[in-house]
Write a protein that holds these residues in place. Structure first.
Motif, PDB file in Angstrom:
ATOM      1  N   THR B  32       0.835  -1.206   0.000  1.00 35.37           N
ATOM      2  CA  THR B  32       0.000   0.000   0.000  1.00 35.37           C
ATOM      3  C   THR B  32       0.872   1.259   0.000  1.00 35.37           C
ATOM      4  N   ARG B  33       2.061   1.146   0.585  1.00 39.03           N
ATOM      5  CA  ARG B  33       2.982   2.278   0.679  1.00 39.03           C
ATOM      6  C   ARG B  33       2.391   3.437   1.456  1.00 39.03           C
ATOM      7  N   ARG B  34       1.286   3.166   2.166  1.00 43.74           N
ATOM      8  CA  ARG B  34       0.725   4.211   3.030  1.00 43.74           C
ATOM      9  C   ARG B  34       0.359   3.574   4.350  1.00 43.74           C
ATOM     10  N   GLU B  39      -2.451  -0.259   7.900  1.00 44.16           N
ATOM     11  CA  GLU B  39      -3.072  -0.615   9.176  1.00 44.16           C
ATOM     12  C   GLU B  39      -4.482  -1.165   8.962  1.00 44.16           C
ATOM     13  N   GLU B  40      -5.198  -0.554   8.020  1.00 40.97           N
ATOM     14  CA  GLU B  40      -6.531  -1.062   7.692  1.00 40.97           C
ATOM     15  C   GLU B  40      -6.452  -2.488   7.147  1.00 40.97           C
ATOM     16  N   ALA B  68      -0.637 -14.580   2.347  1.00 41.69           N
ATOM     17  CA  ALA B  68      -1.483 -14.528   1.159  1.00 41.69           C
ATOM     18  C   ALA B  68      -2.748 -13.727   1.444  1.00 41.69           C
ATOM     19  N   ILE B  69      -3.316 -13.895   2.637  1.00 41.35           N
ATOM     20  CA  ILE B  69      -4.511 -13.133   3.007  1.00 41.35           C
ATOM     21  C   ILE B  69      -4.195 -11.645   2.999  1.00 41.35           C
ATOM     22  N   VAL B  70      -3.066 -11.285   3.613  1.00 40.00           N
ATOM     23  CA  VAL B  70      -2.697  -9.869   3.697  1.00 40.00           C
ATOM     24  C   VAL B  70      -2.454  -9.297   2.302  1.00 40.00           C
ATOM     25  N   ARG B  71      -1.717 -10.041   1.470  1.00 44.92           N
ATOM     26  CA  ARG B  71      -1.423  -9.548   0.130  1.00 44.92           C
ATOM     27  C   ARG B  71      -2.699  -9.331  -0.687  1.00 44.92           C
ATOM     28  N   ASN B  72      -3.585 -10.324  -0.611  1.00 44.31           N
ATOM     29  CA  ASN B  72      -4.822 -10.200  -1.378  1.00 44.31           C
ATOM     30  C   ASN B  72      -5.658  -9.024  -0.914  1.00 44.31           C
ATOM     31  N   ARG B  73      -5.727  -8.868   0.409  1.00 40.20           N
ATOM     32  CA  ARG B  73      -6.505  -7.764   0.959  1.00 40.20           C
ATOM     33  C   ARG B  73      -5.877  -6.428   0.539  1.00 40.20           C
ATOM     34  N   ALA B  74      -4.546  -6.389   0.603  1.00 38.57           N
ATOM     35  CA  ALA B  74      -3.857  -5.143   0.244  1.00 38.57           C
ATOM     36  C   ALA B  74      -4.121  -4.789  -1.215  1.00 38.57           C
TER      37      ALA B  74
END
Lengths: 226, 191
Positions: B32-34, B39-40, B68-74
């Motif tokens: 996200t680079r933000r 955090e969201e 994988a969950i984090v990457r997909n969500r991001a």
């Protein structure tokens, strides 16, 4: 058409894992992952082969209230079993024994603090009779205890008064008592008089103590400090 | 911890959060680079981890599953926010994906507690095969994976036509696949 039979399924999944599958194609694959077990299984297999491990070095400190927010929104407290069902029998037993031990030690310590160690300093007796009251003094000379072999209680119209008579000095009043049994605080100015050679004496005075500040009644008990 | 989380063990879930949230936030931050978006993403991901923990494969790698969950969500978040990243972060992007390949990822084949032996072997293969790719293909793959760049982002960042970038990605993955299959002796696999 089912994605499971797509001739480029691996390529689609690959781009999905890489992150370059976007928009409609991405949503289509995500739907297939929910609805077509073969697709989900294929993703799992490929993920196993192609997922690198991130280094710990890229870690960032999470926000301070992050966990609290999560716990609140997921309402995690409802899953938390009451504490007593979370401790197993042996753990509970050990916990109980430890608590009892700590309680006991604390009680003992408190008692020692509240009841200072008393050293007997004088045996008070009637002339020619065996001692009937023992006087004991704490190490800091603040607390004096009288312990009577049998209860000696003053009548309603009388009080007992305890005096200390320093060597070669006049009697100083220590306390007015209803009975010769109990603990009393030594008046601050008289503490130094409770020394070896001084005499403790008890007189019978009118109720409320000597009206003059000096002994007026008969001495019933006396004994020198040893 | 994930298995205990699936059994609705809140304490295990809390330990999981303490242990893994920093790394996962780092992953989200890369994409996200933000910070606020990261955090969201972290929050949403742990919500999903809690709800989906029972679908975690006990024989799989837990960190990989959560990553994988984090990457997909991001990536979902970036798509909906439609953030024009490449323009605003062009300078910030790592221009040495060769180096970041080893800075970002742990290729050690040391057998950690949660790794089956063949998982770490696979990781060694993956690193080897990445090394055998053509430089442009490797760069495109690493940039896309590390920062979650789309084809369009990549094309803009690398200053190449979209079609070229797509080809690099497609060919890079195919070569990677062939190489891994070769290493694992799984040559007859599909595609």
């Amino acid at each position: 058409m089912k994605l499971a039979h797509h001739h480029q399924l691996d390529a689609l999944i690959g781009e999905y894992m890489l992150g370059t599958l976007r928009g409609g194609a991405r949503r289509r694959l995500q739907r297939a992952l929910r609805e077509e077990p073969e697709v989900a299984l294929r993703l799992r297999t490929l993920q196993r082969e192609f997922t690198p491990n991130y280094r710990e070095g890229i870690a960032e400190t999470p926000p301070a209230g992050g966990w609290q927010r999560l716990a609140r929104e997921l309402n995690l407290s409802q899953y938390r079993a009451p504490w007593y069902s979370r401790v197993s029998f042996l753990r509970g037993w050990a916990l109980g024994v430890t608590a009892a031990f700590v309680f006991g030690v604390t009680l003992l310590a408190l008692r020692t603090m509240i009841e200072p160690t008393l050293t007997p300093i004088a045996q008070l007796a009637m002339k020619g009779a065996p001692p009937s009251v023992t006087a004991a003094l704490s190490a800091d000379r603040r607390t004096l205890e009288l312990r009577a072999a049998r209860p000696i209680v003053a009548s309603r119209l009388q009080s007992y008064e305890l005096w200390v008579i320093p060597e070669g000095g006049a009697p100083l009043s220590l306390a007015v008592l209803g009975q010769l049994d109990g603990t009393l605080q030594v008046p601050e100015g008289h503490r130094d008089q409770l020394r070896k050679g001084a005499v403790l004496a008890i007189t019978v005075e009118p109720a409320g103590g000597s009206p003059t500040g000096e002994p007026t009644g008969p001495v019933i008990l006396s004994g020198s400090i040893s | 911890m994930l298995l205990a989380t699936a059994a609705r063990d809140v304490d295990a879930f809390a330990r999981l959060y303490r242990r893994c949230a920093p790394l996962l936030l780092g992953v989200a931050q890369r994409i996200t680079r933000r910070r606020e978006l990261a955090e969201e993403v972290l929050h949403d991901s742990f919500t999903r981890i809690w709800r989906a923990a029972d679908s975690f494969d006990p024989f799989g790698a837990p960190v990989g599953w959560m990553t994988a969950i984090v990457r997909n969500r991001a990536i979902d978040v970036m798509e909906t926010h439609d953030v024009a990243r490449v323009d605003s972060y062009h300078a910030a992007l790592d221009d040495k994906p060769e180096a970041s390949l080893d800075q970002m990822f742990d290729w050690s084949s040391a057998d950690t507690a949660e790794d089956a032996l063949d998982t770490s072997r696979l990781r060694t293969f993956l690193r080897q095969c990445l090394g055998e790719l053509a430089a442009v293909e490797r760069q495109a793959l690493v940039l896309a994976y590390e920062h979650g760049l789309s084809h369009g982002d990549l094309a803009a960042h690398l200053g190449k036509p979209l079609g070229t970038v797509k080809t690099w990605i497609r060919r890079g993955m195919l070569n990677l696949r062939t190489c891994i299959d070769h290493c694992t002796g799984n040559i007859g696999a599909r595609q």
